[in-house]
Design a protein around this motif. Sequence first.
Motif, PDB file in Angstrom:
ATOM      1  N   GLU A 189      42.788 -39.221 104.853  1.00  0.00           N
ATOM      2  CA  GLU A 189      41.783 -38.158 104.983  1.00  0.00           C
ATOM      3  C   GLU A 189      40.929 -38.316 106.243  1.00  0.00           C
ATOM      4  O   GLU A 189      40.224 -37.391 106.641  1.00  0.00           O
ATOM      5  N   ILE A 190      40.987 -39.491 106.893  1.00  0.00           N
ATOM      6  CA  ILE A 190      40.206 -39.717 108.116  1.00  0.00           C
ATOM      7  C   ILE A 190      41.041 -39.304 109.322  1.00  0.00           C
ATOM      8  O   ILE A 190      42.036 -39.941 109.661  1.00  0.00           O
ATOM      9  N   ALA A 191      40.635 -38.207 109.964  1.00  0.00           N
ATOM     10  CA  ALA A 191      41.316 -37.735 111.175  1.00  0.00           C
ATOM     11  C   ALA A 191      40.629 -38.349 112.396  1.00  0.00           C
ATOM     12  O   ALA A 191      39.396 -38.441 112.449  1.00  0.00           O
TER      13      ALA A 191
ATOM     14  N   VAL B 156      31.888 -41.248 107.470  1.00  0.00           N
ATOM     15  CA  VAL B 156      33.271 -41.344 107.948  1.00  0.00           C
ATOM     16  C   VAL B 156      33.432 -42.576 108.834  1.00  0.00           C
ATOM     17  O   VAL B 156      34.386 -43.351 108.691  1.00  0.00           O
ATOM     18  N   ARG B 157      32.495 -42.780 109.749  1.00  0.00           N
ATOM     19  CA  ARG B 157      32.538 -43.965 110.617  1.00  0.00           C
ATOM     20  C   ARG B 157      32.454 -45.241 109.788  1.00  0.00           C
ATOM     21  O   ARG B 157      33.178 -46.224 110.028  1.00  0.00           O
ATOM     22  N   ASP B 158      31.582 -45.250 108.772  1.00  0.00           N
ATOM     23  CA  ASP B 158      31.426 -46.442 107.946  1.00  0.00           C
ATOM     24  C   ASP B 158      32.696 -46.749 107.156  1.00  0.00           C
ATOM     25  O   ASP B 158      33.080 -47.913 107.003  1.00  0.00           O
TER      26      ASP B 158
ATOM     27  N   GLU C  12      34.891 -33.990 105.215  1.00  0.00           N
ATOM     28  CA  GLU C  12      36.266 -33.667 104.845  1.00  0.00           C
ATOM     29  C   GLU C  12      37.056 -33.115 106.029  1.00  0.00           C
ATOM     30  O   GLU C  12      38.245 -33.376 106.167  1.00  0.00           O
ATOM     31  N   ASN C  13      36.403 -32.328 106.870  1.00  0.00           N
ATOM     32  CA  ASN C  13      37.115 -31.660 107.950  1.00  0.00           C
ATOM     33  C   ASN C  13      36.748 -32.205 109.330  1.00  0.00           C
ATOM     34  O   ASN C  13      37.146 -31.634 110.335  1.00  0.00           O
ATOM     35  N   ARG C  14      35.985 -33.293 109.367  1.00  0.00           N
ATOM     36  CA  ARG C  14      35.518 -33.803 110.637  1.00  0.00           C
ATOM     37  C   ARG C  14      36.533 -34.746 111.259  1.00  0.00           C
ATOM     38  O   ARG C  14      37.208 -35.500 110.575  1.00  0.00           O
TER      39      ARG C  14
ATOM     40  N   ASP D  98      26.875 -33.579 103.518  1.00  0.00           N
ATOM     41  CA  ASP D  98      27.477 -34.636 104.331  1.00  0.00           C
ATOM     42  C   ASP D  98      28.931 -34.859 103.954  1.00  0.00           C
ATOM     43  O   ASP D  98      29.806 -35.011 104.808  1.00  0.00           O
ATOM     44  N   MET D  99      29.186 -34.904 102.644  1.00  0.00           N
ATOM     45  CA  MET D  99      30.545 -35.147 102.173  1.00  0.00           C
ATOM     46  C   MET D  99      31.460 -33.980 102.515  1.00  0.00           C
ATOM     47  O   MET D  99      32.608 -34.171 102.919  1.00  0.00           O
TER      48      MET D  99
END
Length: 308
Positions: A123-125, A289-291, A93-95, A88-89
């Motif tokens: 890091e959040i795209a 990522v959403r959280d 990273e690339n999501r 998940d982690m």
Amino acid sequence: MVFALDINQLKCFIAAAETLHFGRAAQSLDMLPASLGRHIKQLEDNLDVRLFQRTTRSVALTEIGTSLLEDARALVTQTEAFESRVRDMRGSENRVLRVGAIDSAAAGLVPQFLAILREEAPEIAVQIIEQKTIRLLPRLLSGGLDIAFCRPPDQRDPRIQFRTLFFETAVVALRHDHPLADSSLISIADLAEEPLIVPDRRSRPHSHDLTIKLFLDAGLTARVAQVADEKQTIVNLVAEGTGLAIVPRWTARFQVSGVRFVPLDLPVGATRSKLILAAAWTRGTRDPVRDAFLDLLDRHLETLEATA
């Protein structure tokens, strides 16, 4: 003594212990019986214990094998959970987080929050998809969006989680040369005889109903001169002199030449619910990522709300 445990050996041990048959155990793991037997032998050699009593006719757990079975199951469960978390982690990273937004949020909330993201969580795209609420919610359910900033519908789909953020401020959009353009506040009574531009109710029920209800609450009837779909179109029609419009304050960020935005003087208890802004996502889904995106939004929500 140091043990170098192999998770595949433990899985073979558990499968054989549960079936007491090397052939069926191997079949459950989609491998050859000889390979399963070799893995178990290597585990026994590594631990320096015998886990099974084997004859040509039967397989049985030894006392040590029986004692170690639950520990082996716990180790496999923990290892699989660890591997899942790492996947998940690694995927995070690339999501790219796909964020839907109604037009006022896309004009006001999103640009401000993206600046915060770049500063505090680079890091959040993020990919922004601007649409009406009636288009955003189906995309959430189909997996096309991870989160959306929208108006919660009156009838809420139980599959979607809504979190109220705040209420946007209503203002009046009017031409710069309109007699009311230099006012510090405009009341609904001031608009009683004015031609109004309102959104189409089928596509934007909240914005449409806001205008109509404000007039009804004041004992007046809105004089609808034009129906238009997009906020940008509405503001352009205001610039052309077609009429006035009640819009969210963030609409002023469209910066259409020749249009003023004046605060609306709402009476105490006037409806604000039509301009509610909420975050929405598919209920029951796990998304780190959403959280993280939502946690950062919560920390800055008061500052963002002050501009709405």
